[in-house]
Design a protein around this motif. Structure first.
Motif, PDB file in Angstrom:
ATOM      1  N   VAL A  16     -38.296 -19.833 -26.574  1.00 21.16           N
ATOM      2  CA  VAL A  16     -37.377 -19.231 -27.307  1.00 21.16           C
ATOM      3  C   VAL A  16     -37.400 -20.164 -28.208  1.00 21.16           C
ATOM      4  CG1 VAL A  16     -35.040 -19.476 -27.863  1.00 21.16           C
ATOM      5  CG2 VAL A  16     -35.722 -18.847 -25.757  1.00 21.16           C
ATOM      6  N   PRO A  19     -40.001 -19.226 -32.701  1.00 21.09           N
ATOM      7  CA  PRO A  19     -39.820 -18.527 -33.639  1.00 21.09           C
ATOM      8  C   PRO A  19     -38.647 -19.443 -34.729  1.00 21.09           C
ATOM      9  CG  PRO A  19     -38.897 -17.528 -31.561  1.00 21.09           C
ATOM     10  CD  PRO A  19     -39.706 -18.094 -31.546  1.00 21.09           C
ATOM     11  N   ALA A  48     -39.105  -9.226 -37.698  1.00 20.66           N
ATOM     12  CA  ALA A  48     -38.731  -8.095 -36.553  1.00 20.66           C
ATOM     13  C   ALA A  48     -39.124  -6.849 -36.419  1.00 20.66           C
ATOM     14  CB  ALA A  48     -37.588  -8.439 -35.900  1.00 20.66           C
ATOM     15  N   LEU A 211     -40.648 -13.536 -31.868  1.00 19.71           N
ATOM     16  CA  LEU A 211     -39.240 -12.558 -30.921  1.00 19.71           C
ATOM     17  C   LEU A 211     -39.295 -11.267 -30.573  1.00 19.71           C
ATOM     18  CD1 LEU A 211     -35.983 -13.750 -31.808  1.00 19.71           C
ATOM     19  CD2 LEU A 211     -35.544 -12.441 -33.197  1.00 19.71           C
ATOM     20  N   GLN A 215     -41.042 -12.279 -27.070  1.00 16.66           N
ATOM     21  CA  GLN A 215     -39.753 -13.278 -26.591  1.00 16.66           C
ATOM     22  C   GLN A 215     -38.975 -12.017 -25.955  1.00 16.66           C
ATOM     23  OE1 GLN A 215     -37.727 -16.421 -28.539  1.00 16.66           O
ATOM     24  NE2 GLN A 215     -35.977 -15.122 -27.578  1.00 16.66           N
ATOM     25  N   THR A 224     -31.602 -10.703 -34.624  1.00 16.88           N
ATOM     26  CA  THR A 224     -31.744 -12.359 -34.883  1.00 16.88           C
ATOM     27  C   THR A 224     -30.169 -13.266 -34.357  1.00 16.88           C
ATOM     28  OG1 THR A 224     -31.098 -12.062 -37.513  1.00 16.88           O
ATOM     29  CG2 THR A 224     -33.962 -12.068 -36.944  1.00 16.88           C
ATOM     30  N   ARG A 227     -30.371 -16.818 -35.907  1.00 15.97           N
ATOM     31  CA  ARG A 227     -31.277 -17.878 -36.177  1.00 15.97           C
ATOM     32  C   ARG A 227     -31.787 -18.089 -37.232  1.00 15.97           C
ATOM     33  NH1 ARG A 227     -31.902 -14.037 -31.838  1.00 15.97           N
ATOM     34  NH2 ARG A 227     -32.410 -14.984 -30.078  1.00 15.97           N
TER      35      ARG A 227
END
Length: 301
Positions: A16, A19, A48, A211, A215, A224, A227
């Motif tokens: 985690v 990114p 992404a 991500l 992930q 996102t 983030r």
């Protein structure tokens, strides 16, 4: 806590954090040059989507390349407006993020329709490092990750060297501390700042690829989920230094991975409560650290 739960928690924390670390390293470079880019959230989101489109068309590494290109595109537009035209950096960055949310949503629906990419998106494999991956607890967490995690870790010393041991790094830091004095010394401040913003955008796009491809394995609108603003807090907590930014990113990664740990303990608390933790930490960090750490003197000017 038994060993398997601890190993799973640390592995999730590093995954985690990847990114966050990539985007925070890029934002560190940008802010060292005196440019605060709140559009980092938009660059991550564009990255992404680029990763999803590229991976669908040509596999995961094509997705990585397209994600970097998408991040660079968002950063280039921001640089043209905020650095080239001298517009307010905060307003420009916010507008870039809002614009990216709308544009990525429109492109996503146009490309995939209402069904989305689902679980059919090709992703990057886990690459265990021989010998190191067998270390109890820490081995799977740090040495049994995707290639993007290793790239993120390698970028820490590389960017430290670039910032503190090269002429460009000196010019970048001088531009962030005093653009007027840097210009008097012959530094092309505008060019240096644009390069810093582009590096930040490229790494934010790579963060978006991490991500999606390493992930969650899919793309969703607004995935996102703030983030980019956590990244800003990581840069502040890391005092604009790549090594300390690494520690701050791992700290926030652990906070975001806590939901898995608490679910393993079956505490009966809705997992949404633990999803709030990183954002609460962001507020606490900014409230407790801002004013106590020294930012680049010309940051945001």
């Amino acid at each position: 806590m038994n060993e398997s739960i601890l190993t799973a928690f640390l592995t999730a924390a590093v995954r985690v954090a990847t990114p966050l670390l990539l985007a925070a390293l890029g934002e560190t470079i940008s802010e060292r040059g005196g440019v605060i880019n709140l559009g980092i959230e938009g660059a991550m989101l564009a990255g992404a989507l680029g990763a999803a489109l590229g991976a669908t068309a040509g596999g995961p590494w094509a997705g990585v390349l397209m994600a970097i290109a998408a991040g660079l595109t968002v950063a280039a537009v921001f640089a043209a407006i905020a650095v080239g035209a001298g517009a307010d950096q905060i307003i420009t960055g916010t507008a870039m993020t809002l614009g990216s949310i709308g544009l990525t949503g429109a492109i996503y629906r146009s490309a995939y329709g209402p069904a989305g990419v689902g679980l059919t998106l090709p992703t990057l494999p886990v690459v265990p490092l021989p010998g190191l991956a067998a270390i109890p607890v820490l081995g799977p967490a740090f040495f049994q990750q995707s290639a993007l995690t290793y790239i993120a870790f390698l970028l820490v010393p590389l960017l430290w060297w670039g910032l503190f041991r090269t002429r460009f790094g000196l010019a970048l830091r001088a531009s962030g501390e005093s653009a007027e004095h840097a210009r008097a010394a012959g530094v092309r401040v505008t060019l240096v700042r644009v390069i810093g913003v582009l590096i930040g955008g490229g790494l934010a796009g790579l963060a978006g690829a991490s991500l999606v491809l390493a992930q969650v394995g899919t793309f969703a609108e607004k995935m996102t989920a703030g983030r980019g603003f956590i990244v800003i807090a990581i840069v502040v907590l890391g005092t604009w230094h790549p090594g300390r930014v690494l520690g701050a990113a791992l700290f926030f990664g652990a906070a975001m991975a806590l939901q898995f740990l608490f679910q393993a303990f079956l505490l009966g608390v809705p997992y949404q409560v633990f999803l709030l933790l990183p954002y609460l930490l962001t507020l606490l960090v900014l409230a407790g650290v801002v004013g106590k750490v020294k930012a680049p003197a010309d940051l945001g000017r």
